[in-house]
Motif scaffolding. Structure first.
Motif, PDB file in Angstrom:
ATOM      1  N   THR A  88     -36.326 -76.451   1.187  1.00 32.62           N
ATOM      2  CA  THR A  88     -37.097 -75.258   1.534  1.00 32.62           C
ATOM      3  C   THR A  88     -37.433 -74.442   0.296  1.00 32.62           C
ATOM      4  O   THR A  88     -38.555 -73.941   0.136  1.00 32.62           O
ATOM      5  N   ALA A  89     -36.449 -74.320  -0.611  1.00 35.85           N
ATOM      6  CA  ALA A  89     -36.686 -73.563  -1.835  1.00 35.85           C
ATOM      7  C   ALA A  89     -37.742 -74.227  -2.714  1.00 35.85           C
ATOM      8  O   ALA A  89     -38.489 -73.548  -3.421  1.00 35.85           O
ATOM      9  N   SER A  90     -37.807 -75.562  -2.673  1.00 35.97           N
ATOM     10  CA  SER A  90     -38.772 -76.280  -3.503  1.00 35.97           C
ATOM     11  C   SER A  90     -40.150 -76.349  -2.867  1.00 35.97           C
ATOM     12  O   SER A  90     -41.121 -76.723  -3.523  1.00 35.97           O
ATOM     13  N   ASP A 110     -35.889 -71.311  16.340  1.00 38.87           N
ATOM     14  CA  ASP A 110     -35.948 -71.388  14.878  1.00 38.87           C
ATOM     15  C   ASP A 110     -37.220 -72.069  14.379  1.00 38.87           C
ATOM     16  O   ASP A 110     -37.584 -71.927  13.211  1.00 38.87           O
ATOM     17  N   GLU A 111     -37.916 -72.803  15.267  1.00 42.41           N
ATOM     18  CA  GLU A 111     -39.183 -73.405  14.876  1.00 42.41           C
ATOM     19  C   GLU A 111     -40.248 -72.344  14.583  1.00 42.41           C
ATOM     20  O   GLU A 111     -41.244 -72.627  13.906  1.00 42.41           O
ATOM     21  N   TYR A 112     -40.031 -71.142  15.076  1.00 45.75           N
ATOM     22  CA  TYR A 112     -41.023 -70.079  14.925  1.00 45.75           C
ATOM     23  C   TYR A 112     -40.695 -69.103  13.787  1.00 45.75           C
ATOM     24  O   TYR A 112     -41.431 -68.139  13.582  1.00 45.75           O
ATOM     25  N   PHE A 113     -39.612 -69.338  13.074  1.00 47.93           N
ATOM     26  CA  PHE A 113     -39.259 -68.434  11.981  1.00 47.93           C
ATOM     27  C   PHE A 113     -40.386 -68.278  10.954  1.00 47.93           C
ATOM     28  O   PHE A 113     -40.650 -67.170  10.490  1.00 47.93           O
ATOM     29  N   ARG A 125     -44.346 -67.292  -0.419  1.00 50.99           N
ATOM     30  CA  ARG A 125     -43.026 -66.654  -0.439  1.00 50.99           C
ATOM     31  C   ARG A 125     -42.190 -67.018   0.771  1.00 50.99           C
ATOM     32  O   ARG A 125     -40.970 -66.828   0.774  1.00 50.99           O
ATOM     33  N   ILE A 126     -42.835 -67.526   1.793  1.00 50.38           N
ATOM     34  CA  ILE A 126     -42.111 -67.875   3.019  1.00 50.38           C
ATOM     35  C   ILE A 126     -41.002 -68.889   2.773  1.00 50.38           C
ATOM     36  O   ILE A 126     -39.883 -68.736   3.303  1.00 50.38           O
ATOM     37  N   PRO A 127     -41.228 -69.952   1.970  1.00 47.09           N
ATOM     38  CA  PRO A 127     -40.135 -70.913   1.752  1.00 47.09           C
ATOM     39  C   PRO A 127     -38.863 -70.284   1.197  1.00 47.09           C
ATOM     40  O   PRO A 127     -37.759 -70.659   1.594  1.00 47.09           O
ATOM     41  N   MET A 128     -38.997 -69.308   0.292  1.00 53.92           N
ATOM     42  CA  MET A 128     -37.804 -68.692  -0.283  1.00 53.92           C
ATOM     43  C   MET A 128     -37.041 -67.886   0.770  1.00 53.92           C
ATOM     44  O   MET A 128     -35.807 -67.907   0.803  1.00 53.92           O
ATOM     45  N   LEU A 129     -37.773 -67.198   1.650  1.00 57.43           N
ATOM     46  CA  LEU A 129     -37.098 -66.449   2.698  1.00 57.43           C
ATOM     47  C   LEU A 129     -36.483 -67.379   3.745  1.00 57.43           C
ATOM     48  O   LEU A 129     -35.407 -67.108   4.280  1.00 57.43           O
ATOM     49  N   LEU A 130     -37.168 -68.484   4.021  1.00 59.86           N
ATOM     50  CA  LEU A 130     -36.580 -69.478   4.917  1.00 59.86           C
ATOM     51  C   LEU A 130     -35.305 -70.056   4.308  1.00 59.86           C
ATOM     52  O   LEU A 130     -34.362 -70.400   5.021  1.00 59.86           O
ATOM     53  N   ALA A 131     -35.290 -70.150   2.977  1.00 58.96           N
ATOM     54  CA  ALA A 131     -34.093 -70.659   2.306  1.00 58.96           C
ATOM     55  C   ALA A 131     -32.901 -69.732   2.548  1.00 58.96           C
ATOM     56  O   ALA A 131     -31.763 -70.188   2.692  1.00 58.96           O
TER      57      ALA A 131
END
Length: 400
Positions: A124-126, A234-237, A250-256
């Motif tokens: 997710t971070a990558s 969680d599919e809708y996060f 920026r979404i991937p970092m927050l999902l991380a």
């Protein structure tokens, strides 16, 4: 990132939810039959097939990034999930039972889940970097590669086949089947033709009889299904974050951060595995409430609340799953587990349907907050239905 890819490709929230419904329906139809299959053949082979279908799902999304392509991909993913659901849990519990360590199921499964979550955290971070480098196609390509790696790991597992059902075990009253993957099992020749089909039907009947006819097992199976299935939100996060104005990169970092909360919850499963039903119920209820409140609050405190809440919920449903495994006494362990998995798909379908309908009147954030209500209700039921933990005296499965 796939929900964002679908949205970016022009699919509405209702269309995306319809794909999630197809995903769950596919797993729903295949769940119990695949569980009985896992009780009659080499479970490793089913895990390998599951991995191949997983890779094919992402491959379809790359080759055909439109509603029909996503639909086919979700069907493949649904079958893949059904093949793994029940199969892996039964394989793990039987191996631990053979070693006289069945009471450590929650701890070992929790560690495995933590490794999975940490891998998801890294992925997710990558994702932001991959998005910058090549957009959604780059993310999809790397996803296919990782799914193939997943398949290779499954192929490296030892051979594991449940003991064939006989009149003594078909009624669901015998010890769990031996699945230790030793030389005797490796040299077994699987039954063929009518005998194989008869063995399959025997395991299917045995598992269904225990799941539906033994009150303790039935209650825990339903409860475990609800605890897991209701987490389909969680599919809708990603959509919740987007609705709060978070930029796509920026979404991937927050999902991380959220995945880190999940990893923390699963890592602590060994510590909470002996907790009383009431404490586990409180853990699940508070976690569900934190996710709902966090969805409303938004950045940054709300995202931290979601991370802590989803961690608590993940920890609690792992304990529910462990109590289910401890409750099963018959040979058709994968079948009984798959019955619970079938129930989790029912609850997942309900979540997707509620989001699809609710999004016509309210925002995704509002719908997410409302989904905390069934989570709290489930926690109340858990306080009554969840059995206490069994001790290390759980006997190992009978050997042939």
């Amino acid at each position: 990132m796939y929900a964002l890819a679908m949205s970016d490709g022009g699919l509405s929230a209702a269309q995306i939810s319809s794909l999630f419904v197809v995903w769950s329906l596919t797993a729903f139809v295949a769940e119990v039959p695949s569980g009985a299959w896992a009780d009659t053949i080499d479970r490793r082979a089913l895990l390998v097939l599951s991995g191949l279908l997983y890779a094919l799902a992402f491959g379809m999304w790359l080759l055909w990034p439109a509603y029909p392509g996503y639909l086919i991909g979700f069907v493949c993913w649904g079958v893949s999930s059904a093949l793994m659901s029940g199969t892996f849990e039964a394989l793990l519990f039987d191996h631990l039972s053979t070693a006289g360590a069945a009471h450590r199921y929650a701890a070992v499964k929790g560690r495995a889940q933590t490794v999975a979550m940490l891998a998801m955290l890294a992925a997710t971070a990558s994702a932001g970097l991959l998005m910058t480098a090549g957009g959604f196609p780059m993310v999809g390509t790397v996803s296919v590669a990782m799914a193939l790696l997943h398949t290779a790991v499954a192929a490296a597992l030892p051979s594991s086949r449940a003991a064939a059902a006989d009149p003594a075990t078909a009624g669901g009253d015998a010890d769990p089947a031996d699945a230790d993957g030793d030389a005797d099992h490796a040299s077994e020749q699987p039954p063929s033709g009518t005998a194989a089909f008869g063995e399959y039907l025997s395991m299917l009947r045995s598992g269904l009889r225990e799941a539906a006819g033994v009150p303790r097992v039935r209650r825990v199976a339903i409860l475990a299904a609800a605890m897991l299935g209701l987490t389909a939100y969680d599919e809708y996060f990603p959509l919740v974050l987007a609705e709060h104005g978070v930029a796509a990169d920026r979404i991937p970092m927050l999902l991380a951060v959220i995945v880190a909360g999940q990893a923390l919850g699963t890592a602590l499963a060994g510590r909470t595995s002996r907790w009383s039903p009431r404490r586990i119920a409180w853990l699940y209820g508070v976690g569900a409430a934190l996710v709902g409140v966090g969805a409303i609050v938004g950045a940054p405190a709300g995202f931290v609340a979601i991370a802590l809440g989803i961690g608590a919920v993940n920890n609690a449903f792992l304990i529910g799953e462990a109590r289910l495994q401890e409750s099963i006494s018959g040979a058709a362990r994968a079948t009984v587990t798959s019955v619970s998995g079938l129930g989790s798909e029912v609850f997942s379908l309900a979540v997707f349907a509620l989001v699809a309908l609710g999004s016509a009147w309210w925002s995704i954030v509002t719908v997410m907050a409302l989904l905390a209500i069934p989570g709290v209700i489930t926690a109340v039921v858990a306080a009554r239905w969840l059995p206490p933990a069994q001790g290390p005296e759980i006997p190992p499965p009978a050997r042939e």
